[in-house]
Design an enzyme around this catalytic site. Sequence first.
Site, PDB file in Angstrom:
ATOM      1  CE  LYS A 111      -5.783  -4.373  -8.615  1.00  0.00           C
ATOM      2  NZ  LYS A 111      -7.124  -3.957  -8.176  1.00  0.00           N
ATOM      3  CE  LYS A 192      -2.091   4.980  -7.552  1.00  0.00           C
ATOM      4  NZ  LYS A 192      -3.064   4.582  -8.563  1.00  0.00           N
ATOM      5  CE  LYS A 195      -8.400   1.479  -2.142  1.00  0.00           C
ATOM      6  NZ  LYS A 195      -9.668   2.124  -2.420  1.00  0.00           N
TER       7      LYS A 195
END
Length: 327
Positions: A111, A192, A195
């Site tokens: 991240k 994957k 969202k």
Amino acid sequence: MARVFSGVQPSGTLHLGNYLGAFRQWVAMQEEFDCFYCVVDLHSLTVEQDPAELRRKTIETAAGFLAVGVDPGRSTLFVQSHVHEHAELAWLMESTIAFGELSRMTQFKEKSAGKASVRASLFTYPALMAADILLYDTDRVPVGDDQRQHIELTRDAAIRFNGRYGETFVVPEAVLPAHAARVMDLQQPRNKMSKSESSPQGTIDLVDPPEAISQKVRRAVTDTDGSLRYDPSAKPGLSNLIELLASVSGRSIEEITSSYSQYGPLKADLADALVAALAPVRERYGQLMADPAELSALLEQGAEKAAAVAAKTLARAKDAVGLLPRA
Ligand code: AMP
Ligand code: TRP
């Protein structure tokens, strides 16, 4: 009764991956365990959030938990920031976990990669997660595969704290789902379902209407070789559909691959099974969102129950490290 804790960030629309990979286990675990399920809004502040949107998503995520079948009569459902003990124990965890350990977390590396500026809380996030879990004397933590390293760190922190200051925390264990641990995107089946990264056509939302679910399944990307077999590396799209059908219907992969010879009928049965599974979720979600007062009352009850447990654990931990109690 053994204790379960899990949490999801209020950072987007809930999708089929969340449902099959996480929530279904949460619901099943209510039969056997004393469960605490938390909307971890403090964790969302590790990256930029619009304040109004954060509030809205927190409510939507809580409604999603209830809609999939988390029963507030049996389980404790609450919002993390309503129980201030989480932030407080996180400080003790930051004072237990080493800088080097946090530096090794793969989620932080992923991240933060390439970002000009990263919040300090993104780095210390696993300490807050450890606090979430340890506050409730948790035995088991149902999570997806991506969270396994954070649970390991939580265990190490609990063991270290207990060794240094005396028995204070229960050492928890991760529980990974047997099936559908990774639901893939319907349009890009090597990625994957998520969202943040998926296209709307690749993601099935928990509240998609039946027509949308059927259409997304019908248009799901497969391949042109026409042979119906389960082979995730050579045939990721088809294998994802087979895995999904196994997961929602309880049928085995072998039974599914031997009962179809063409993709069309398999897709049709999968669409029907998903529509049947998600229709009640969508209906209940609609009812909950139409009654914000009831939802807010449920969250208030949950926060009260959670705080009663959390306050005791925090007091024990503060006392153990030598913080002077108030007179
Ligand atoms: P997230 O939406 O990434 O905050 O994750 C919430 C929960 O859903 C976690 O337990 C994840 O492991 C799980 N989850 C999210 N996406 C998927 C997916 N595509 N397949 C299986 N589980 C997932
Ligand atoms: N870090 C988890 C995620 O991103 C969410 C989470 C926060 C959590 N605290 C937790 C999960 C405690 C399990 C237990 O998905």
